[in-house]
Design a protein around this motif. Structure first.
Motif, short mmCIF file in Angstrom:
data_model
loop_
_atom_site.label_atom_id
_atom_site.label_comp_id
_atom_site.label_asym_id
_atom_site.label_seq_id
_atom_site.Cartn_x
_atom_site.Cartn_y
_atom_site.Cartn_z
N VAL A 7 0.84 -1.05 0.33
CA VAL A 7 -0.23 0.01 -0.22
C VAL A 7 0.90 1.28 -0.05
O VAL A 7 1.74 1.67 0.62
CB VAL A 7 -0.79 0.51 0.77
CG1 VAL A 7 -1.65 1.29 1.13
CG2 VAL A 7 -1.89 -1.45 0.99
N VAL A 8 0.77 2.14 -0.81
CA VAL A 8 1.70 3.48 -1.30
C VAL A 8 0.95 4.49 -0.89
O VAL A 8 -0.05 5.09 -1.54
CB VAL A 8 2.09 3.44 -2.68
CG1 VAL A 8 3.67 4.61 -2.87
CG2 VAL A 8 2.63 2.19 -3.01
N GLU A 9 1.21 5.64 -0.11
CA GLU A 9 0.66 6.50 0.56
C GLU A 9 1.94 7.27 0.03
O GLU A 9 3.00 7.59 0.13
CB GLU A 9 0.10 6.82 1.85
CG GLU A 9 -1.20 6.24 2.18
CD GLU A 9 -1.23 6.36 3.63
OE1 GLU A 9 -2.55 6.43 3.90
OE2 GLU A 9 -0.60 6.16 4.28
N TYR A 10 1.52 8.89 0.05
CA TYR A 10 1.84 9.74 -0.34
C TYR A 10 2.40 11.34 0.90
O TYR A 10 0.41 11.11 1.20
CB TYR A 10 1.78 10.66 -1.93
CG TYR A 10 2.33 9.46 -2.30
CD1 TYR A 10 3.97 9.16 -3.22
CD2 TYR A 10 1.36 8.79 -3.31
CE1 TYR A 10 4.15 8.16 -4.50
CE2 TYR A 10 1.91 7.89 -4.48
CZ TYR A 10 2.96 7.52 -4.54
OH TYR A 10 3.01 6.93 -5.36
N SER A 11 2.87 11.96 1.11
CA SER A 11 3.03 12.81 1.78
C SER A 11 3.86 14.23 1.54
O SER A 11 4.60 13.60 1.47
CB SER A 11 2.82 12.20 3.26
OG SER A 11 3.78 11.34 3.79
N ASP A 12 3.61 15.27 1.99
CA ASP A 12 4.86 16.38 1.49
C ASP A 12 5.74 16.26 2.88
O ASP A 12 5.70 16.65 3.69
CB ASP A 12 3.87 17.43 2.00
CG ASP A 12 4.59 18.90 1.30
OD1 ASP A 12 5.47 18.23 1.05
OD2 ASP A 12 4.56 19.61 2.45
N LYS A 13 6.47 15.63 3.20
CA LYS A 13 8.14 15.85 4.17
C LYS A 13 8.72 14.85 3.25
O LYS A 13 8.89 14.80 1.83
CB LYS A 13 7.43 14.36 4.91
CG LYS A 13 7.62 13.44 4.61
CD LYS A 13 6.54 12.18 5.91
CE LYS A 13 7.01 10.98 5.25
NZ LYS A 13 7.36 9.98 6.32
N ILE A 29 5.77 7.37 0.82
CA ILE A 29 6.45 8.10 0.10
C ILE A 29 6.10 9.63 -0.38
O ILE A 29 5.61 10.20 0.05
CB ILE A 29 6.84 7.81 -1.44
CG1 ILE A 29 6.62 6.20 -1.19
CG2 ILE A 29 7.42 8.76 -2.63
CD1 ILE A 29 7.78 5.34 -1.23
N SER A 30 7.54 10.31 -0.09
CA SER A 30 7.54 12.31 0.03
C SER A 30 7.56 12.34 -1.56
O SER A 30 7.04 11.46 -2.30
CB SER A 30 9.00 11.90 -0.35
OG SER A 30 8.61 13.31 -0.77
N SER A 31 6.16 13.32 -1.11
CA SER A 31 5.56 13.62 -2.79
C SER A 31 6.28 15.00 -3.67
O SER A 31 6.40 15.42 -4.46
CB SER A 31 4.21 14.59 -2.61
OG SER A 31 4.21 15.17 -1.58
N ARG A 32 7.37 15.10 -2.68
CA ARG A 32 8.38 16.26 -3.40
C ARG A 32 9.18 15.74 -4.49
O ARG A 32 9.85 16.16 -5.01
CB ARG A 32 8.88 16.63 -2.30
CG ARG A 32 8.25 17.59 -0.95
CD ARG A 32 9.54 17.89 -0.27
NE ARG A 32 7.98 17.93 1.07
CZ ARG A 32 9.17 19.00 2.36
NH1 ARG A 32 10.41 19.00 2.15
NH2 ARG A 32 8.27 18.92 3.47
N LEU A 33 8.93 14.22 -4.60
CA LEU A 33 10.28 13.24 -5.67
C LEU A 33 9.48 13.68 -7.08
O LEU A 33 8.49 14.27 -7.48
CB LEU A 33 10.30 12.24 -4.66
CG LEU A 33 10.87 11.98 -3.54
CD1 LEU A 33 10.73 10.46 -3.14
CD2 LEU A 33 12.09 12.38 -3.43
N SER A 34 10.45 13.68 -7.68
CA SER A 34 9.82 13.37 -9.02
C SER A 34 9.30 12.13 -9.67
O SER A 34 9.60 11.62 -8.96
CB SER A 34 11.24 13.58 -9.66
OG SER A 34 11.65 12.87 -10.17
#
Ligand SMILES: [Zn+2]
Length: 170
Positions: A7-13, A29-34
């Motif tokens: 299960v993958v979630e993205y957050s702004d960190k 997963i960091s949402s700041r990544l490409s």
């Protein structure tokens, strides 16, 4: 070993992290990544966690060897497989003294019995037999549809069947 559910979630960190809950890999997963970097993080964390977790940790067995010895552990395993791949309704699953079959499944009572000969068996074999019996709740016959359902939880079921035959001789 079968691939665990992810299960993958993205957050702004800044950092990405992951943990295992009930046999499922949860990634944050960091949402700041490409997009490419995100894929890399997912692949790396999944690889690390899959390698790290043993059967025992994943399914909370009461022993560190990662093998199933009790009905409670068997139930946890069946529940985890069912939740991850199927969602059938089953009443109960337990070890039963049976020499002629590896497992049985009653469509009427939705009760599954697993041969006592599989107590302490290699996890892959037990996994296959449990998945096999669970699948009978969705398809009673050993037809093409049945094997395609089995392959969801057990893509290498053919190999497991062969190994099971060898295991029976011991
Ligand atoms: Zn069968």
């Amino acid at each position: 070993m079968n691939k665990p559910k992810i299960v993958v979630e993205y957050s702004d960190k800044k950092n990405s992290s992951g943990k295992v809950i009930d046999g499922t890999i949860h990634l944050n997963i960091s949402s700041r990544l490409s997009p490419l970097e995100k894929e890399k993080h997912i692949a790396k964390l999944t690889e690390n966690l899959t390698g790290k977790i043993s059967w025992a940790q994943r399914y909370q067995f009461g022993n560190s060897e990662g093998i199933v010895k009790t009905d409670e552990e068997l139930f946890r395993l069946a529940n985890a497989i069912n939740k991850a791949y199927y969602n059938f309704t089953f009443q109960n699953i337990e070890f039963h003294k049976q020499n002629s079959t590896w497992g049985t499944c009653s469509l009427k009572t939705k009760q599954i019995f697993i041969s006592h000969r599989l107590i302490g068996a290699p996890m892959e074999l037990l996994w296959y037999v449990v998945a096999h019996e669970l699948c009978h709740l969705g398809e009673p016959s050993h037809n093409q549809r049945f094997w395609s359902i089995v392959s969801r939880a057990c893509p290498n079921y053919d190999e497991c069947r062969k190994r099971l035959k060898a295991f029976g001789l011991q």
